[in-house]
Design an enzyme around this catalytic site. Structure first.
Site, PDB file in Angstrom:
ATOM      1  N   LYS A   1       0.821  -1.214   0.000  1.00 18.61           N
ATOM      2  CA  LYS A   1       0.000   0.000   0.000  1.00 18.61           C
ATOM      3  C   LYS A   1       0.863   1.276   0.000  1.00 18.61           C
ATOM      4  CE  LYS A   1      -3.953  -2.241   2.301  1.00 18.61           C
ATOM      5  NZ  LYS A   1      -4.961  -2.114   3.405  1.00 18.61           N
TER       6      LYS A   1
ATOM      7  N   TYR B   1     -12.493  -1.720  -3.344  1.00 20.85           N
ATOM      8  CA  TYR B   1     -12.957  -1.894  -1.969  1.00 20.85           C
ATOM      9  C   TYR B   1     -14.474  -1.732  -1.851  1.00 20.85           C
ATOM     10  CZ  TYR B   1      -8.227  -2.108  -0.014  1.00 20.85           C
ATOM     11  OH  TYR B   1      -6.952  -2.490   0.327  1.00 20.85           O
TER      12      TYR B   1
ATOM     13  N   PHE C   1     -15.178   3.984   7.474  1.00 22.84           N
ATOM     14  CA  PHE C   1     -13.817   4.340   7.045  1.00 22.84           C
ATOM     15  C   PHE C   1     -13.645   4.327   5.526  1.00 22.84           C
ATOM     16  CE2 PHE C   1     -13.895  -0.242   8.057  1.00 22.84           C
ATOM     17  CZ  PHE C   1     -13.464  -0.790   6.851  1.00 22.84           C
TER      18      PHE C   1
ATOM     19  N   ASN D   1      -1.991   0.264   6.636  1.00 27.45           N
ATOM     20  CA  ASN D   1      -1.454  -0.964   7.218  1.00 27.45           C
ATOM     21  C   ASN D   1      -0.595  -1.803   6.259  1.00 27.45           C
ATOM     22  OD1 ASN D   1      -3.538  -1.854   5.659  1.00 27.45           O
ATOM     23  ND2 ASN D   1      -4.675  -2.873   7.294  1.00 27.45           N
TER      24      ASN D   1
ATOM     25  N   HIS E   1      -2.212  -5.366   1.514  1.00 25.88           N
ATOM     26  CA  HIS E   1      -3.508  -6.019   1.355  1.00 25.88           C
ATOM     27  C   HIS E   1      -3.261  -7.518   1.208  1.00 25.88           C
ATOM     28  CE1 HIS E   1      -7.489  -7.004  -0.212  1.00 25.88           C
ATOM     29  NE2 HIS E   1      -6.865  -7.728  -1.130  1.00 25.88           N
TER      30      HIS E   1
ATOM     31  N   GLU F   1      -9.688 -10.199  -7.501  1.00 26.84           N
ATOM     32  CA  GLU F   1      -8.738  -9.096  -7.307  1.00 26.84           C
ATOM     33  C   GLU F   1      -7.557  -9.208  -8.277  1.00 26.84           C
ATOM     34  OE1 GLU F   1      -9.913  -8.688  -2.570  1.00 26.84           O
ATOM     35  OE2 GLU F   1      -7.929  -9.442  -3.106  1.00 26.84           O
TER      36      GLU F   1
HETATM   37  N1  UDP Z   1      -9.599  -0.262   7.447  1.00 32.95           N
HETATM   38  C1  UDP Z   1      -9.648   0.968   8.116  1.00 32.95           C
HETATM   39  N2  UDP Z   1     -10.270   1.022   9.345  1.00 32.95           N
HETATM   40  C2  UDP Z   1     -10.848  -0.078   9.912  1.00 32.95           C
HETATM   41  C3  UDP Z   1     -10.801  -1.307   9.238  1.00 32.95           C
HETATM   42  C4  UDP Z   1     -10.171  -1.361   8.000  1.00 32.95           C
HETATM   43  O1  UDP Z   1      -9.147   1.970   7.615  1.00 32.95           O
HETATM   44  O2  UDP Z   1     -11.403   0.039  11.031  1.00 32.95           O
HETATM   45  C5  UDP Z   1      -8.920  -0.332   6.131  1.00 32.95           C
HETATM   46  C6  UDP Z   1      -7.564  -1.018   6.220  1.00 32.95           C
HETATM   47  O3  UDP Z   1      -6.685  -0.408   5.285  1.00 32.95           O
HETATM   48  C7  UDP Z   1      -7.908  -2.443   5.820  1.00 32.95           C
HETATM   49  C8  UDP Z   1      -8.954  -2.187   4.740  1.00 32.95           C
HETATM   50  O4  UDP Z   1      -9.709  -1.100   5.227  1.00 32.95           O
HETATM   51  O5  UDP Z   1      -6.777  -3.147   5.377  1.00 32.95           O
HETATM   52  C9  UDP Z   1      -9.868  -3.371   4.449  1.00 32.95           C
HETATM   53  O6  UDP Z   1     -10.464  -3.785   5.660  1.00 32.95           O
HETATM   54  P1  UDP Z   1     -10.592  -5.328   6.018  1.00 32.95           P
HETATM   55  O7  UDP Z   1     -11.502  -5.446   7.184  1.00 32.95           O
HETATM   56  O8  UDP Z   1     -10.924  -6.102   4.781  1.00 32.95           O
HETATM   57  O9  UDP Z   1      -9.113  -5.693   6.530  1.00 32.95           O
HETATM   58  P2  UDP Z   1      -7.971  -6.602   5.872  1.00 32.95           P
HETATM   59  O10 UDP Z   1      -8.649  -7.710   5.121  1.00 32.95           O
HETATM   60  O11 UDP Z   1      -7.167  -5.687   4.966  1.00 32.95           O
HETATM   61  O12 UDP Z   1      -7.165  -7.101   7.025  1.00 32.95           O
HETATM   62 MG    MG Z   2     -10.134  -7.660   3.705  1.00 36.47          MG
END
Ligand code: UDP
Ligand code: MG
Length: 140
Positions: free
Chosen positions: A11, A51, A59, A114, A117, A128
């Site tokens: 990212k 997304y 968010f 974070n 992905h 994807e």
């Molecule tokens: N995200 C965020 N706030 C949150 C949860 C998720 O900004 O409280 C963002 C973060 O970048 C995350 C992405 O949204 O990686 C997708 O969320 P998901 O729950 O799918 O998490 P992941 O699969 O990436 O662990």
């Molecule tokens: Mg996810």
């Protein structure tokens, strides 16, 4: 039966922090083979599309702005049980909760920014991957 491919993005935070090389090294070290890779940038529209499943979450706006804020590295990875194995390697969404030694624990800034992905299912890994790559860009 679980599949042998997953999709990841390094990212914009991790790219900006200079972690592309370290993250790719970590990925290779853990037995993943890179079968496709692209240094690119998502428009806000494309980030929103990628997304779309999170459209209703509070968010979402921030996520789209962040994911289109700078270049990313899009990668398709191959390994036995790739989706689950890669989710273990990257750690929890929130780096504060990610297991020590995971990519997010070591390189992420916070729960939104974070570092990486990781696809959450074989079906989404396929969707994807196709979002970012055509068949001729994948070298299995
Ligand atoms: N995200 C965020 N706030 C949150 C949860 C998720 O900004 O409280 C963002 C973060 O970048 C995350 C992405 O949204 O990686 C997708 O969320 P998901 O729950 O799918 O998490 P992941 O699969 O990436 O662990
Ligand atoms: Mg996810």
């Amino acid at each position: 039966m679980s599949g042998n491919r997953t999709f990841t993005m390094i990212k914009p935070d991790a790219v900006g922090d200079g972690h592309i090389g370290a993250i790719l090294h970590r990925i290779n070290e853990n037995g993943f083979k890179i079968v496709a890779m692209k240094y690119t940038k998502l428009s806000a529209e494309k980030a929103g599309e990628f997304y779309a499943i999170h459209r209703e979450r509070p968010f979402f706006g921030e996520l789209v702005a962040f994911m289109s804020s700078g270049p990313i590295v899009a990668v398709i990875l191959e390994k036995e049980n790739a989706v689950q194995s890669f989710r273990t390697l990257i750690g929890a969404t929130n780096p504060a909760e990610a297991a020590p030694g995971t990519i997010r624990a070591d390189f992420a800034r916070n729960i939104g920014e974070n570092a990486v992905h990781g696809s959450d299912s074989d079906e989404n890994a396929q969707i994807e991957s196709s979002f970012h790559f055509s068949g001729t860009e994948i070298f299995g």
